[in-house]
Write a protein that holds these residues in place. Structure first.
Motif, PDB file in Angstrom:
ATOM      1  N   GLN A  68      30.536  26.042  41.463  1.00 48.84           N
ATOM      2  CA  GLN A  68      30.230  27.478  41.550  1.00 48.84           C
ATOM      3  C   GLN A  68      29.667  27.856  42.914  1.00 48.84           C
ATOM      4  O   GLN A  68      28.592  28.460  43.011  1.00 48.84           O
ATOM      5  N   ILE A  69      30.372  27.460  43.920  1.00 50.33           N
ATOM      6  CA  ILE A  69      29.987  27.877  45.265  1.00 50.33           C
ATOM      7  C   ILE A  69      31.155  28.654  45.870  1.00 50.33           C
ATOM      8  O   ILE A  69      32.233  28.728  45.283  1.00 50.33           O
ATOM      9  N   GLY A  70      30.921  29.211  47.023  1.00 48.52           N
ATOM     10  CA  GLY A  70      31.987  29.926  47.712  1.00 48.52           C
ATOM     11  C   GLY A  70      32.877  28.964  48.483  1.00 48.52           C
ATOM     12  O   GLY A  70      32.419  27.928  48.964  1.00 48.52           O
ATOM     13  N   LEU A  71      34.135  29.298  48.558  1.00 50.44           N
ATOM     14  CA  LEU A  71      35.085  28.479  49.320  1.00 50.44           C
ATOM     15  C   LEU A  71      35.896  29.403  50.219  1.00 50.44           C
ATOM     16  O   LEU A  71      36.538  30.335  49.735  1.00 50.44           O
ATOM     17  N   VAL A  72      35.836  29.161  51.515  1.00 50.59           N
ATOM     18  CA  VAL A  72      36.636  29.949  52.448  1.00 50.59           C
ATOM     19  C   VAL A  72      37.738  29.058  53.004  1.00 50.59           C
ATOM     20  O   VAL A  72      37.465  27.964  53.502  1.00 50.59           O
ATOM     21  N   LEU A  73      38.965  29.510  52.873  1.00 49.30           N
ATOM     22  CA  LEU A  73      40.096  28.779  53.443  1.00 49.30           C
ATOM     23  C   LEU A  73      40.605  29.565  54.639  1.00 49.30           C
ATOM     24  O   LEU A  73      40.915  30.750  54.524  1.00 49.30           O
ATOM     25  N   ILE A  74      40.670  28.906  55.788  1.00 47.08           N
ATOM     26  CA  ILE A  74      41.122  29.586  57.002  1.00 47.08           C
ATOM     27  C   ILE A  74      42.504  29.087  57.386  1.00 47.08           C
ATOM     28  O   ILE A  74      42.757  27.877  57.395  1.00 47.08           O
ATOM     29  N   LEU A  90      44.970  28.551  41.775  1.00 46.75           N
ATOM     30  CA  LEU A  90      44.119  28.791  42.930  1.00 46.75           C
ATOM     31  C   LEU A  90      44.163  30.271  43.293  1.00 46.75           C
ATOM     32  O   LEU A  90      43.142  30.912  43.525  1.00 46.75           O
ATOM     33  N   TYR A  91      45.358  30.796  43.301  1.00 42.30           N
ATOM     34  CA  TYR A  91      45.559  32.170  43.755  1.00 42.30           C
ATOM     35  C   TYR A  91      44.778  33.172  42.915  1.00 42.30           C
ATOM     36  O   TYR A  91      44.191  34.105  43.432  1.00 42.30           O
ATOM     37  N   SER A  92      44.756  32.924  41.609  1.00 41.51           N
ATOM     38  CA  SER A  92      44.068  33.868  40.717  1.00 41.51           C
ATOM     39  C   SER A  92      42.565  33.848  40.952  1.00 41.51           C
ATOM     40  O   SER A  92      41.845  34.723  40.503  1.00 41.51           O
ATOM     41  N   ARG A  93      42.087  32.843  41.642  1.00 38.04           N
ATOM     42  CA  ARG A  93      40.650  32.761  41.907  1.00 38.04           C
ATOM     43  C   ARG A  93      40.251  33.344  43.254  1.00 38.04           C
ATOM     44  O   ARG A  93      39.078  33.353  43.601  1.00 38.04           O
ATOM     45  N   ILE A  94      41.230  33.769  44.017  1.00 38.59           N
ATOM     46  CA  ILE A  94      40.901  34.322  45.338  1.00 38.59           C
ATOM     47  C   ILE A  94      40.256  35.699  45.177  1.00 38.59           C
ATOM     48  O   ILE A  94      40.860  36.630  44.654  1.00 38.59           O
ATOM     49  N   GLY A  95      38.998  35.783  45.572  1.00 36.11           N
ATOM     50  CA  GLY A  95      38.262  37.032  45.422  1.00 36.11           C
ATOM     51  C   GLY A  95      38.434  37.965  46.610  1.00 36.11           C
ATOM     52  O   GLY A  95      38.434  39.179  46.473  1.00 36.11           O
ATOM     53  N   PHE A  96      38.569  37.377  47.793  1.00 35.55           N
ATOM     54  CA  PHE A  96      38.696  38.194  48.997  1.00 35.55           C
ATOM     55  C   PHE A  96      39.760  37.619  49.916  1.00 35.55           C
ATOM     56  O   PHE A  96      39.864  36.417  50.074  1.00 35.55           O
ATOM     57  N   SER A  97      40.518  38.519  50.497  1.00 36.32           N
ATOM     58  CA  SER A  97      41.458  38.103  51.521  1.00 36.32           C
ATOM     59  C   SER A  97      41.101  38.885  52.776  1.00 36.32           C
ATOM     60  O   SER A  97      40.945  40.105  52.734  1.00 36.32           O
ATOM     61  N   HIS A  98      40.908  38.158  53.851  1.00 37.52           N
ATOM     62  CA  HIS A  98      40.429  38.813  55.063  1.00 37.52           C
ATOM     63  C   HIS A  98      41.356  38.506  56.221  1.00 37.52           C
ATOM     64  O   HIS A  98      41.587  37.340  56.546  1.00 37.52           O
ATOM     65  N   LEU A 140      40.178  20.717  45.509  1.00 39.38           N
ATOM     66  CA  LEU A 140      39.175  21.670  45.984  1.00 39.38           C
ATOM     67  C   LEU A 140      38.894  22.738  44.928  1.00 39.38           C
ATOM     68  O   LEU A 140      37.750  23.113  44.704  1.00 39.38           O
ATOM     69  N   ARG A 141      39.944  23.208  44.317  1.00 38.23           N
ATOM     70  CA  ARG A 141      39.777  24.230  43.288  1.00 38.23           C
ATOM     71  C   ARG A 141      38.886  23.700  42.167  1.00 38.23           C
ATOM     72  O   ARG A 141      37.985  24.379  41.680  1.00 38.23           O
ATOM     73  N   ASP A 142      39.126  22.472  41.800  1.00 36.47           N
ATOM     74  CA  ASP A 142      38.354  21.852  40.719  1.00 36.47           C
ATOM     75  C   ASP A 142      36.876  21.715  41.113  1.00 36.47           C
ATOM     76  O   ASP A 142      35.984  22.073  40.356  1.00 36.47           O
ATOM     77  N   GLN A 143      36.651  21.222  42.333  1.00 38.52           N
ATOM     78  CA  GLN A 143      35.287  21.096  42.853  1.00 38.52           C
ATOM     79  C   GLN A 143      34.587  22.450  42.838  1.00 38.52           C
ATOM     80  O   GLN A 143      33.446  22.575  42.449  1.00 38.52           O
TER      81      GLN A 143
END
Ligand SMILES: Nc1ncnc2c1ncn2[C@@H]1O[C@H](COP(=O)(O)OP(=O)(O)OP(=O)(O)O)[C@@H](O)[C@H]1O
Ligand SMILES: [Mg+2]
Length: 272
Positions: free
Chosen positions: A156-162, A177-185, A148-151
């Motif tokens: 260059q789209i947004g990815l939300v993991l729930i 993967l972690y370094s690419r997390i822009g938002f944690s909600h 998923l990270r590679d895709q």
């Protein structure tokens, strides 16, 4: 999806905050992690954001086209969102296959709606999709997360993991993967104010009116708040019982006793 007696979707403040979060993840084409306790409403919020109740049947059945499909195309052209729930204990091959099928179908729908528009990002691996939401993300294995990270990097789209609380910690073990997390909600439980709003809706559904000034109503509402602790799923289940008790006893109001009786009919466990 199981939604017995679920009633209509209620736009809560918590849901509006999820929408803001998902919009931000999409706008910044980053990864967003959404975590919260079981039953707070994460899945329903995400499905509503992606209008998944409307589009899912067409995407999964993929039968002969009908004129009414136009509204599905329009919805997808607007949301540009793909909602995906990986099956339990799933392999990367399955996820790849599932996603590739869904991506193709969603893009066919969007292109149908946009017809003569220039292709835009269509050359990207995920086509015109701008946001991918993966529910139950803890079901993903490490290679799948890596896939998923590679895709995500290439598209260059947004990815939300729930996921559940603790998913953040798990993700922190994958630095790439972690370094690419822009938002944690954090998806919270319903606040007390919001509970009142939701309870008013439930009262109405039973043909009753919740009066904040009324002693009995207030006691009953407080008992519900106490029992459910702002957990949407518990609230839903409790109301199924309340409804049943009101019906069989032909009651005209919800009292604290009714709530207590309803509570006893539920196994609340440690979901609090
Ligand atoms: N906005 C809402 N309006 C009406 N009902 C809701 C809403 N959100 C949640 N519910 C009710 O609460 C139940 C649980 O919600 P949901 O499945 O979205 O929780 P979840 O956070 O995804 O839980 P889990 O972590 O177990 O997957 C729903 O089945 C529904 O009955
Ligand atoms: Mg869920």
């Amino acid at each position: 999806m199981i939604r017995h007696h679920a009633g209509p979707f209620i736009v809560t403040r918590e849901h509006r905050r999820f929408v803001e979060f998902a919009d931000a993840v999409r706008r910044h084409a980053t990864i967003g992690l959404c975590h919260g306790r079981a039953g707070v409403g994460k899945t329903l919020s995400a499905r509503s954001y992606a209008q998944w109740d409307l589009v899912e049947p067409l995407l999964t059945e993929w039968g002969p086209r009908e004129p009414s499909d136009a509204k599905v195309y329009a919805a997808l052209a607007k949301t540009r969102t793909l909602f995906y729930t990986p099956p339990v204990s799933t392999s990367m091959t399955t996820v790849r296959k599932d996603l590739s099928l869904l991506v193709t179908r969603v893009n066919i729908c969007i292109n149908d709606k946009l017809k003569n528009r220039p292709p835009g990002r269509w050359t990207a691996p995920l086509g015109r999709i701008e946001l991918l939401i993966v529910d139950e993300a803890e079901r993903l294995t490490t290679p799948t997360l890596e896939f998923l990270r590679d895709q995500f990097d290439r598209a260059q789209i947004g990815l939300v993991l729930i996921g559940m609380p603790g998913i953040e910690k798990r993700m922190s073990r994958y630095p790439q993967l972690y370094s690419r997390i822009g938002f944690s909600h954090e998806y919270p439980t319903l606040s007390k104010d919001e509970m009142h709003f939701v309870l008013t809706r439930h009262w109405k559904r039973l043909g009753l009116e919740l009066d904040k000034e009324d002693f009995t109503d207030t006691r009953a509402a407080n008992a519900i708040i106490r029992l459910t602790n702002g957990n949407f799923r518990l609230l839903q289940r409790l109301f199924m019982q309340i409804e049943r008790i009101i019906r069989i006893n032909e009651l005209a109001m919800i009292t604290e006793d009714v709530v207590d009786a309803a509570g006893q009919a539920l196994v609340i466990g440690n979901a609090k």
